[in-house]
Design an enzyme around this catalytic site. Structure first.
Site, PDB file in Angstrom:
ATOM      1  N   HIS A  74       7.211  -9.165   3.477  1.00 56.56           N
ATOM      2  CA  HIS A  74       6.670 -10.227   2.865  1.00 56.56           C
ATOM      3  C   HIS A  74       6.764 -10.162   1.605  1.00 56.56           C
ATOM      4  O   HIS A  74       6.218 -10.692   0.586  1.00 56.56           O
ATOM      5  CB  HIS A  74       5.228 -10.317   3.365  1.00 56.56           C
ATOM      6  CG  HIS A  74       5.110 -10.773   4.505  1.00 56.56           C
ATOM      7  ND1 HIS A  74       4.713 -10.059   5.817  1.00 56.56           N
ATOM      8  CD2 HIS A  74       5.022 -12.362   4.972  1.00 56.56           C
ATOM      9  CE1 HIS A  74       4.687 -10.910   6.725  1.00 56.56           C
ATOM     10  NE2 HIS A  74       4.781 -12.170   6.239  1.00 56.56           N
ATOM     11  N   ASP A 110      -5.533 -11.240   1.276  1.00 56.24           N
ATOM     12  CA  ASP A 110      -5.985 -12.664   1.773  1.00 56.24           C
ATOM     13  C   ASP A 110      -5.391 -12.516   3.090  1.00 56.24           C
ATOM     14  O   ASP A 110      -5.800 -13.505   4.123  1.00 56.24           O
ATOM     15  CB  ASP A 110      -5.559 -13.523   0.993  1.00 56.24           C
ATOM     16  CG  ASP A 110      -6.481 -13.556  -0.354  1.00 56.24           C
ATOM     17  OD1 ASP A 110      -7.613 -12.948  -0.368  1.00 56.24           O
ATOM     18  OD2 ASP A 110      -5.967 -14.039  -1.390  1.00 56.24           O
ATOM     19  N   GLU A 128     -13.163 -14.766  -5.611  1.00 53.41           N
ATOM     20  CA  GLU A 128     -11.872 -15.192  -5.854  1.00 53.41           C
ATOM     21  C   GLU A 128     -11.841 -16.655  -6.414  1.00 53.41           C
ATOM     22  O   GLU A 128     -12.846 -17.146  -6.510  1.00 53.41           O
ATOM     23  CB  GLU A 128     -10.647 -15.332  -4.493  1.00 53.41           C
ATOM     24  CG  GLU A 128     -10.530 -13.679  -4.018  1.00 53.41           C
ATOM     25  CD  GLU A 128      -9.375 -13.919  -3.131  1.00 53.41           C
ATOM     26  OE1 GLU A 128      -8.427 -14.573  -3.085  1.00 53.41           O
ATOM     27  OE2 GLU A 128      -8.883 -12.546  -2.605  1.00 53.41           O
TER      28      GLU A 128
HETATM   29  C1  LIG Z   1       1.337 -14.886   2.907  1.00 54.68           C
HETATM   30  C2  LIG Z   1       1.150 -13.674   1.914  1.00 54.68           C
HETATM   31  C3  LIG Z   1      -0.186 -13.304   1.710  1.00 54.68           C
HETATM   32  C4  LIG Z   1      -0.211 -12.174   0.569  1.00 54.68           C
HETATM   33  N1  LIG Z   1      -1.459 -11.912   0.235  1.00 54.68           N
HETATM   34  C5  LIG Z   1      -1.661 -10.996  -0.714  1.00 54.68           C
HETATM   35  C6  LIG Z   1      -2.998 -10.502  -1.171  1.00 54.68           C
HETATM   36  O1  LIG Z   1      -3.890 -11.240  -0.873  1.00 54.68           O
HETATM   37  N2  LIG Z   1      -3.132  -9.400  -1.930  1.00 54.68           N
HETATM   38  C7  LIG Z   1      -2.041  -8.677  -2.003  1.00 54.68           C
HETATM   39  O2  LIG Z   1      -2.092  -7.718  -2.985  1.00 54.68           O
HETATM   40  N3  LIG Z   1      -0.784  -8.891  -1.776  1.00 54.68           N
HETATM   41  C8  LIG Z   1      -0.522 -10.023  -0.907  1.00 54.68           C
HETATM   42  N4  LIG Z   1       0.550 -10.368  -0.676  1.00 54.68           N
HETATM   43  C9  LIG Z   1       1.765  -9.585  -1.129  1.00 54.68           C
HETATM   44  C10 LIG Z   1       1.952  -8.364  -0.291  1.00 54.68           C
HETATM   45  O3  LIG Z   1       0.882  -7.498  -0.292  1.00 54.68           O
HETATM   46  C11 LIG Z   1       3.064  -7.579  -0.642  1.00 54.68           C
HETATM   47  O4  LIG Z   1       4.448  -8.354  -0.355  1.00 54.68           O
HETATM   48  C12 LIG Z   1       3.439  -6.426   0.321  1.00 54.68           C
HETATM   49  O5  LIG Z   1       4.448  -5.613   0.127  1.00 54.68           O
HETATM   50  C13 LIG Z   1       3.816  -6.971   1.790  1.00 54.68           C
HETATM   51  O6  LIG Z   1       3.841  -5.931   2.830  1.00 54.68           O
HETATM   52  P1  LIG Z   1       5.010  -5.937   3.821  1.00 54.68           P
HETATM   53  O7  LIG Z   1       4.519  -5.175   4.833  1.00 54.68           O
HETATM   54  O8  LIG Z   1       5.362  -7.358   4.241  1.00 54.68           O
HETATM   55  O9  LIG Z   1       5.904  -4.933   2.919  1.00 54.68           O
HETATM   56  P2  LIG Z   1       7.633  -5.180   2.789  1.00 54.68           P
HETATM   57  O10 LIG Z   1       7.825  -6.575   2.184  1.00 54.68           O
HETATM   58  O11 LIG Z   1       8.223  -4.529   4.091  1.00 54.68           O
HETATM   59  O12 LIG Z   1       7.733  -4.062   1.539  1.00 54.68           O
HETATM   60  C14 LIG Z   1       7.124  -4.246   0.453  1.00 54.68           C
HETATM   61  C15 LIG Z   1       7.598  -3.089  -0.757  1.00 54.68           C
HETATM   62  O13 LIG Z   1       6.654  -1.971  -0.131  1.00 54.68           O
HETATM   63  C16 LIG Z   1       7.706  -0.879   0.345  1.00 54.68           C
HETATM   64  N5  LIG Z   1       7.170  -0.392   1.364  1.00 54.68           N
HETATM   65  C17 LIG Z   1       7.157  -0.773   2.658  1.00 54.68           C
HETATM   66  N6  LIG Z   1       6.780   0.163   3.468  1.00 54.68           N
HETATM   67  C18 LIG Z   1       6.669   1.169   2.825  1.00 54.68           C
HETATM   68  C19 LIG Z   1       6.193   2.566   3.342  1.00 54.68           C
HETATM   69  N7  LIG Z   1       5.894   2.748   4.368  1.00 54.68           N
HETATM   70  N8  LIG Z   1       6.219   3.427   2.141  1.00 54.68           N
HETATM   71  C20 LIG Z   1       6.642   3.158   1.043  1.00 54.68           C
HETATM   72  N9  LIG Z   1       7.048   2.044   0.701  1.00 54.68           N
HETATM   73  C21 LIG Z   1       7.224   1.093   1.502  1.00 54.68           C
HETATM   74  C22 LIG Z   1       9.058  -1.485   0.310  1.00 54.68           C
HETATM   75  O14 LIG Z   1      10.156  -0.889   0.190  1.00 54.68           O
HETATM   76  C23 LIG Z   1       8.871  -2.784  -0.911  1.00 54.68           C
HETATM   77  O15 LIG Z   1       9.207  -2.248  -1.821  1.00 54.68           O
HETATM   78  C24 LIG Z   1       0.809 -11.582   0.185  1.00 54.68           C
HETATM   79  C25 LIG Z   1       2.143 -11.719   0.679  1.00 54.68           C
HETATM   80  C26 LIG Z   1       2.158 -12.779   1.711  1.00 54.68           C
HETATM   81  C27 LIG Z   1       3.635 -13.250   2.061  1.00 54.68           C
END
Ligand SMILES: Cc1cc2nc3c(=O)[nH]c(=O)nc-3n(C[C@H](O)[C@H](O)[C@H](O)COP(=O)(O)OP(=O)(O)OC[C@H]3O[C@@H](n4cnc5c(N)ncnc54)[C@H](O)[C@@H]3O)c2cc1C
Length: 432
Positions: free
Chosen positions: A78, A135, A245
């Site tokens: 994400h 969220d 928020e």
């Molecule tokens: C619809 C939506 C709503 C969101 N709402 C919020 C919110 O309310 N608050 C908020 O703070 N953020 C929010 N986000 C952003 C979200 O927190 C970040 O994009 C988060 O990194 C996504 O997690 P993911 O599992 O998809 O990570 P990925 O996109 O898979 O990875 C994100 C980052 O984390 C690193 N990473 C992943 N896994 C690990 C691991 N195991 N160890 C070390 N590094 C790792 C990756 O290398 C990359 O740099 C939202 C995003 C979306 C799309």
């Protein structure tokens, strides 16, 4: 998997991982790992590792280090700017590392690939909850701990990274290390909000607090930004709501509405403790929407929005996102400048704008760079555009760049990484 597709494929260790069925370089895996939610940056890796255990991650990290090859963790993807991509290297798909290892009265030990919805499915039946939730609950534990993890409870508890007790991390040279504030503290400090650059989190011990069963949610509306922000500050200082928020609602005639979103959590009777604070607010009387839900329904409120956006084909479009932390003293002028003259088409049907404050002093994770003021606002201008409409996408990227440059010159810092840059030579935005 046939050999010879990349320069490492003949290596004995690579072949061993391949024979065990843990390495994938088929088009589907590469396209999954080379893309993300933002759909603005595409960089497929050489291959994707799908580990079964932390030891698999550690052994492969030693190999990648030996080969001087990037190794990047990714879970739900994400990210919006290619943060979890590994051009010329390997992506570790952590989604299978999602086991709940242990759950006690005040903590849960969970694999980094678990989504927060899974964490709640384990904790809520025991009357427990993580203190801070994002969220959207379908983000992974490792993914949000690598960026910060902010939500409406951050006003009380900091970001999710501030609620972690310890982490099991595979370091870039392939060592499996348990770190916490008392043990390998440097690693603990670097990995939290470290964007996966300082190690791969394989499991996390997260603090839990007692969970209430119900939520009363308030949405209160304002026409005036200054009054809206003043009420947010007042509520932050009062600290009586569990959740705080706010959003900017754009309208086609260019007038903005500001929506304050509050919630109180309770188990028996709705609490009375916020009645005085509510009475003092200057929202439009009669505009308020008040809703009673279960605690989980409140936390999972984006699930319906996700369903609707998917049905409308908007979930899988491009997402030029900009997320900033604003110093309190500059918040009003930055937000006012950014949203002036904006209409819904400027952020797209699936876009939204968030503004809400928290106490910087609650944030202890040192990698989170915040403006140097006691109160900080999250300001998110999260746009959506059709990926086929490249001109609109570029205009949105430039508009984000302008806000970003202006805000950072005024002391703001970036959250979730730097926004994607527009293509050189793109036309500046003619905002609607
Ligand atoms: C619809 C939506 C709503 C969101 N709402 C919020 C919110 O309310 N608050 C908020 O703070 N953020 C929010 N986000 C952003 C979200 O927190 C970040 O994009 C988060 O990194 C996504 O997690 P993911 O599992 O998809 O990570 P990925 O996109 O898979 O990875 C994100 C980052 O984390 C690193 N990473 C992943 N896994 C690990 C691991 N195991 N160890 C070390 N590094 C790792 C990756 O290398 C990359 O740099 C939202 C995003 C979306 C799309």
């Amino acid at each position: 998997m046939p050999h010879g597709r990349n320069q490492h494929a003949d290596h004995e260790t690579y072949r061993k991982f391949e024979q065990e069925g843990l390495l994938f370089d088929d088009p589907r895996s590469l396209s999954w790992a080379g893309q993300d939610w933002g759909r603005l940056v595409t960089r497929p890796p050489l291959a994707v590792l799908r580990p079964r255990t932390a030891e698999d991650v550690a052994a492969f990290a030693r190999f990648a280090a030996e080969q001087s090859c990037p190794l990047v963790p990714r879970a739900e993807g994400h990210s919006s700017a290619g943060q979890a991509q590994a051009a010329g290297g390997f992506v570790v798909d952590t989604r299978a590392l999602d086991a709940v290892h242990e759950i006690g009265a005040d903590r849960i030990v969970v694999g980094a690939g678990a989504r927060w919805s899974r964490v709640l499915a384990e904790t809520l039946p025991r009357g427990l909850t993580p203190p801070v939730l994002t969220d959207y609950l379908e983000l992974s534990v490792g993914g949000t701990l690598s960026v910060g993890g902010i939500g409406g409870a951050t006003q009380h508890h900091g970001l999710q990274v501030d609620t972690v007790l310890s982490l099991d991390v595979v370091t870039p040279d392939g060592e499996l290390v348990t770190c916490s504030a008392d043990q390998h503290a440097d690693l603990f400090d670097n990995v939290r909000a470290g964007y996966g650059k300082y190690g791969i989190i394989v499991s996390a011990t997260i603090r839990l607090i007692p969970a209430h069963t119900r939520a009363r949610r308030y949405q209160l509306y304002y026409d005036d930004l200054s009054v809206f922000l003043a009420d947010q500050r007042r509520l932050l200082a009062a600290g009586c709501f569990d959740y705080l928020e706010g959003q900017v609602d754009l309208t086609d005639d260019g007038t903005n509405r500001y929506q304050l979103e509050l919630a109180s959590f309770y188990s028996d009777q709705p609490p009375r403790r916020c009645a005085d604070a509510l009475a003092e607010l200057a929202y439009h009387r009669g505009s308020e929407e008040i809703e009673e839900t279960t605690y989980f329904e409140f936390l999972d409120r984006l699930a319906d929005a996700e369903r609707m956006l998917r049905e409308a084909g908007l979930w899988d479009q491009c997402h030029p996102w900009l997320n900033l932390f604003l110093p309190d003293s500059q918040a009003e002028s930055i937000v006012a400048g950014a949203v002036k003259d904006l209409v819904p088409a400027d952020i797209g049907e699936g876009g939204f704008i968030l503004v809400y404050p928290f106490h910087a002093g609650k944030v202890t994770a040192p990698r989170l760079e915040l403006p140097d003021e006691p109160v900080v606002f999250l300001f998110a201008v999260d746009r959506e555009s059709s990926c086929d409409d490249k001109a609109t996408t570029q205009r949105m990227l430039i508009a984000n760049e302008l806000i970003h440059d202006h805000a950072t010159a005024a002391g703001a810092t970036t959250y979730l990484g730097a926004p994607v840059a527009a293509a050189p030579g793109s036309q500046p935005p003619v905002l609607s």
